[in-house]
Motif scaffolding. Structure first.
Motif, PDB file in Angstrom:
ATOM      1  N   ASN A 115     -10.288  18.782  -4.305  1.00 39.84           N
ATOM      2  CA  ASN A 115     -10.740  17.645  -5.113  1.00 39.84           C
ATOM      3  C   ASN A 115     -10.425  16.280  -4.488  1.00 39.84           C
ATOM      4  O   ASN A 115     -10.677  15.252  -5.104  1.00 39.84           O
ATOM      5  N   CYS A 116      -9.867  16.276  -3.320  1.00 38.93           N
ATOM      6  CA  CYS A 116      -9.555  15.038  -2.583  1.00 38.93           C
ATOM      7  C   CYS A 116      -8.507  14.181  -3.298  1.00 38.93           C
ATOM      8  O   CYS A 116      -8.381  12.982  -2.993  1.00 38.93           O
ATOM      9  N   ALA A 154     -11.102   4.256  -5.530  1.00 39.01           N
ATOM     10  CA  ALA A 154     -12.085   3.997  -4.469  1.00 39.01           C
ATOM     11  C   ALA A 154     -11.808   4.849  -3.234  1.00 39.01           C
ATOM     12  O   ALA A 154     -12.742   5.371  -2.607  1.00 39.01           O
ATOM     13  N   GLY A 155     -10.533   5.009  -2.900  1.00 45.66           N
ATOM     14  CA  GLY A 155     -10.182   5.778  -1.700  1.00 45.66           C
ATOM     15  C   GLY A 155     -10.642   7.222  -1.822  1.00 45.66           C
ATOM     16  O   GLY A 155     -11.180   7.803  -0.873  1.00 45.66           O
ATOM     17  N   ILE A 156     -10.444   7.790  -3.010  1.00 46.07           N
ATOM     18  CA  ILE A 156     -10.859   9.189  -3.218  1.00 46.07           C
ATOM     19  C   ILE A 156     -12.381   9.301  -3.161  1.00 46.07           C
ATOM     20  O   ILE A 156     -12.926  10.222  -2.546  1.00 46.07           O
ATOM     21  N   ASN A 157     -13.060   8.362  -3.764  1.00 45.32           N
ATOM     22  CA  ASN A 157     -14.532   8.431  -3.749  1.00 45.32           C
ATOM     23  C   ASN A 157     -15.091   8.262  -2.336  1.00 45.32           C
ATOM     24  O   ASN A 157     -16.065   8.921  -1.968  1.00 45.32           O
TER      25      ASN A 157
END
Lengths: 709, 106
Positions: A496-497, A506-509
């Motif tokens: 799922n990061c 934002a970093g995960i997206n």
């Protein structure tokens, strides 16, 4: 011969009459209902019935208007045939009653109170309009109908695209355009897909694989979700009512009985635009379930022939759905062959993907066969000779044949090992470089004698997570299916990061988008045939549900506004698909030789890592680079640019030393997934030269693709 | 609504006026009329269909029959078909056999 001479044939005139209906002895073949001069020829097989009655209805009528028992002299062997005159082709619905023993332990389940659908019917009425409320008291809910087989194909024929050049797009007829955002006039239909052909062309795919379009009952096993009150249905359609009839509810003209013409018009237009059509066909079981299921057709016509039965007369369940079609019984084998020939010739279908195809290699007692006659027959059939034959090479009974499916030099198969290896590598597992290299080369370890085209490479398909969800969920979230999250696969190899589900982080997206681009890049540079799942090109989500078979809603309807929301993914997907189509070096049919057999100074394939010519095969490695020499494109029969692609699934950036090119060539950048959009790729034939020709930094978890030209 | 049909030939143009519902039971009337005018070797065929409310599969096929009977050089015009008939022609591909127009002469 003059037309009038035909009229003098005596078999154009009736010999018998029953309550005003005129008929005569019919022709045994072909099975089914066939329009003949002045009438319709009906022919059906049953090995154990003691009598057979033809039942005729006016379209939609509650009761039949005539029942004609086949005179004994109309039976030849185990077949009954009759020509009935002066029938209205458009308004006729027909079925059969079969009389015979009800002895389940002997395999017989005859019930003459039931009206049975013809296994060879070319159209089925009863579910004419998708999800229209049925009359549950209907004495004959799935009615056989006639179709006109006079479509004007003009010069169309199956495209016969070389299989290694295909880029397959797996879609669902209803799901593709049913969402409001699709903007098409006839949502959720064959006609709707036709309106979206420009989109498919823009995306760049050249093969549309349709999830089942044989007539099925969307109401089969329908139930209400106790928590939401929502109706759960048989949405995907992996449960066939009839193998010859297209799903009426998928046609905007189904209510007029013109689904056949609408589907053929779609296929003709797809062909005009260079797009092949594959059908996902389900020959492993039928909609009749087990001994508790309904009697619709096969069960009442000849249970013992059509199904694999236990010695006690129960149903073997290798399909996981209640019954198993007895595919290697000679009669059933003939039906499957007749069916596929019909679709290939009458509908110009380009190929077939066989659901749970391992079942097709089982004997009548369920044991796996060494030389399954059905698979052999299909492989060598003259009508199917140019059709793609693709197996889902496993079944629900535990038979797993990826790499060992009986291929007869013809069959390809869904490469489940490709999916698993790439997923595990993308999520950062170590110890996979050796296996990864096999998958990128077209899995020569699995298909050593069959070539790269034996494998359909995919990372996602209708079963399981979408590509977006693969990087957004660690676990499945199938609560909406009403089975307490017990259904669906648990081995998803997803990551799922950093957050389960939707997030504002934002970093995960950014990472999720990059992983999607990494996955698409790997898929499109791999040898073998790539397949992408509908919507993965625009970041489609099913909110973590990995088994959406029962939802007629946003979980399955493609939301076209995602193209705007995830524009970077869409543009990237379009680029990488067209990159593949533009570079023949990615589309070999035979395996690499690891040799310079063309005298270019470079082997056809070479392996690299952070050091050129020195791939890191160690257990802890998460990097691999491959260079494909353009002088050996298409196994040496074509010339292309040299393609170098590097994959770094380490969480840190790493420098990759580049192999030297001949002096007159330089490295150009096509893809760098570490870069933000729009710098993540460069237009075809407009790639910038790489600043440093000796080394390239790969960002964390990223892919770079260079061209040597 | 029952099917009605009439025909005339004017300056080598066959004009057929259709009304009501064209289904399998009435398709043979349409076919007979096509055969009748085909005998006059018209240069064009015009189908006045503004009063035609429904066209079933068998009716649509008669258009292809007309096309084949008259030959590829003879154009077929469908004058003012109702929206539902246009939709059906489009979705089933039969539209390729005809020209849809609001009036004739075009």
């Amino acid at each position: 011969m003059a037309e009038s001479n035909f009229d003098t044939r005596i078999d154009y005139y009736p010999t018998h009459e029953h309550e005003g209906i005129k008929y005569r002895r019919g022709h045994v073949l072909p099975f089914g209902a066939t329009m003949v001069p002045n009438g319709v020829n009906f022919s059906i097989y049953s090995s154990a019935a003691i009598s057979c009655t033809l039942v005729l209805f006016e379209k939609g009528a509650d009761q039949p208007y005539a029942e004609i028992t086949f005179p004994e002299e109309f039976r030849i062997g185990n077949t009954y045939s009759m020509i009935v005159f002066d029938l209205d082709f458009e308004t006729l619905e027909y079925g059969y009653r079969m009389d015979g023993p009800f002895e389940p332990e002997a395999g017989h389940r005859f019930d003459k109170t039931k009206i049975l659908s013809d296994p060879y019917a070319k159209a089925i009425g009863g579910r004419d309009k998708w999800l229209a409320p049925p009359n549950w008291d209907n004495i004959y809910p799935h009615r056989s109908r006639l179709v006109f087989e006079d479509f004007d194909w003009e010069s169309d024929m199956p495209l016969e695209t070389p299989i290694e050049d295909l880029i397959v797009y797996e879609g669902h007829v209803r799901g593709f355009t049913q969402h409001e955002s699709s903007g098409v006039k006839n949502k959720g239909t064959f006609a709707g897909i036709r309106e979206k052909i420009p989109y498919l062309l823009d995306l760049g795919i050249n093969c549309l694989e349709l999830m089942p379009i044989y007539e099925f009952d969307e109401y089969e096993h329908s139930k209400t979700n106790p928590e939401t009150g929502e109706l759960l249905i048989n949405y995907w359609g992996y449960s066939t009512l009839n193998f010859f009839a297209p799903k009426s509810g998928y046609a905007a003209t189904g209510k007029f009985g013109m689904q056949v013409d609408e589907l053929k018009t779609l296929i003709k237009d797809l062909h005009k635009n260079g797009i092949e059509v594959l059908l996902d066909v389900v020959f492993n079981h039928t909609a009749e379930g087990d001994h508790r299921g309904p009697t619709i057709s096969f069960k009442g016509i000849d249970n013992n022939t059509y199904y694999m039965l236990t010695p006690e007369g129960y149903y073997f369940n290798f399909s996981g759905t209640g019954n198993t079609l007895n595919c290697n019984h000679p009669v059933v084998r003939s039906m499957v062959l007749d069916c596929l020939r019909y679709w290939a010739s009458e509908y110009h279908i380009d190929g077939f993907r066989f659901d749970l195809a391992a079942i097709l290699g089982r004997a009548q007692d369920g044991s796996p066969l060494n030389n399954p006659p059905l698979l052999e027959s299909l492989a060598h059939d003259p009508v199917l000779a140019k059709c793609k034959l693709i197996a889902e090479a496993w079944d629900a009974g535990g038979l797993y044949q990826v790499g060992s499916f009986p291929a007869y030099g013809r069959w390809a198969e869904w490469n489940g090992k490709y999916r698993d290896t790439i997923r595990r590598f993308l999520k950062g597992e170590e110890g996979l470089i050796g296996e990864l290299s096999q998958r990128l080369q077209g899995s020569p370890d699995l298909y050593s004698t069959r070539g790269t085209a034996a494998g359909i490479n995919f990372i996602t398909c209708h079963d399981g997570f979408t590509l977006y969800d693969l990087f957004s969920y660690n676990e499945k979230h199938n609560e909406a299916n009403g089975e307490n999250n017990n259904d669906g696969n648990n081995d998803n190899f997803s990551w799922n990061c950093g957050c389960e589900g939707e997030t504002d982080d934002a970093g995960i997206n950014i990472l999720r988008h990059r992983q999607i681009k990494n996955a698409l890049s790997i898929l499109m540079v791999s040898q073998g045939i790539p397949m992408i799942l509908m919507g993965d090109e625009m970041g489609r989500t099913k909110y973590g549900n990995n088994n959406t078979y029962c939802h007629d809603n946003d979980l399955n309807w493609l939301n076209w506004s995602l193209i705007d929301k995830n524009a970077d993914i869409y543009y990237f997907a379009r680029h990488i698909i067209n990159f593949r189509r533009n570079h023949a070096v990615l589309r070999n049919r035979d395996h690499f030789r690891n040799a310079d057999y063309k005298g270019t100074g470079y082997p056809d394939i070479s392996f690299h890592g952070t050091q050129a010519w020195n791939a890191d095969w160690s257990e802890s490695s998460r990097v691999l680079a491959i260079m494909l020499d353009g002088g050996h494109a298409k196994n040496g029969y074509a010339t292309d640019d040299t393609v170098y692609f590097a994959i770094n699934m380490h969480w840190e950036a790493l420098p990759f030393e580049l192999p030297h090119l001949p002096q007159d060539k330089s490295w150009y950048v096509s893809v760098n997934t570490d870069m933000p959009s729009p710098y993540d790729f460069h237009e075809l034939n407009n790639e910038p030269v790489l600043e440093n020709q000796y080394s390239c930094i790969l960002g964390p978890r990223s892919v770079v693709i260079l061209l040597g030209k | 609504m029952s099917f009605t049909i009439s025909s005339e030939i004017s300056n080598k143009v066959a004009i057929l006026t259709l009304g009501g519902s064209l289904d399998s039971s009435s398709a043979s009337d349409f076919q007979s009329e096509i055969q009748k005018v085909a005998g006059e070797s018209p240069s064009e065929m015009v189908l006045q269909v503004s009063e035609l409310t429904f066209m079933a599969s068998a009716g649509l096929r008669m258009i292809v029959f007309a096309k084949q009977k008259l030959g590829p050089s003879v154009q077929i015009y469908l004058v003012k078909p109702q929206d539902q008939i246009i939709d059906t022609l489009q979705m089933t591909g039969f539209i390729h056999s005809v020209h849809i127009v609001d009036k004739y002469p075009v």
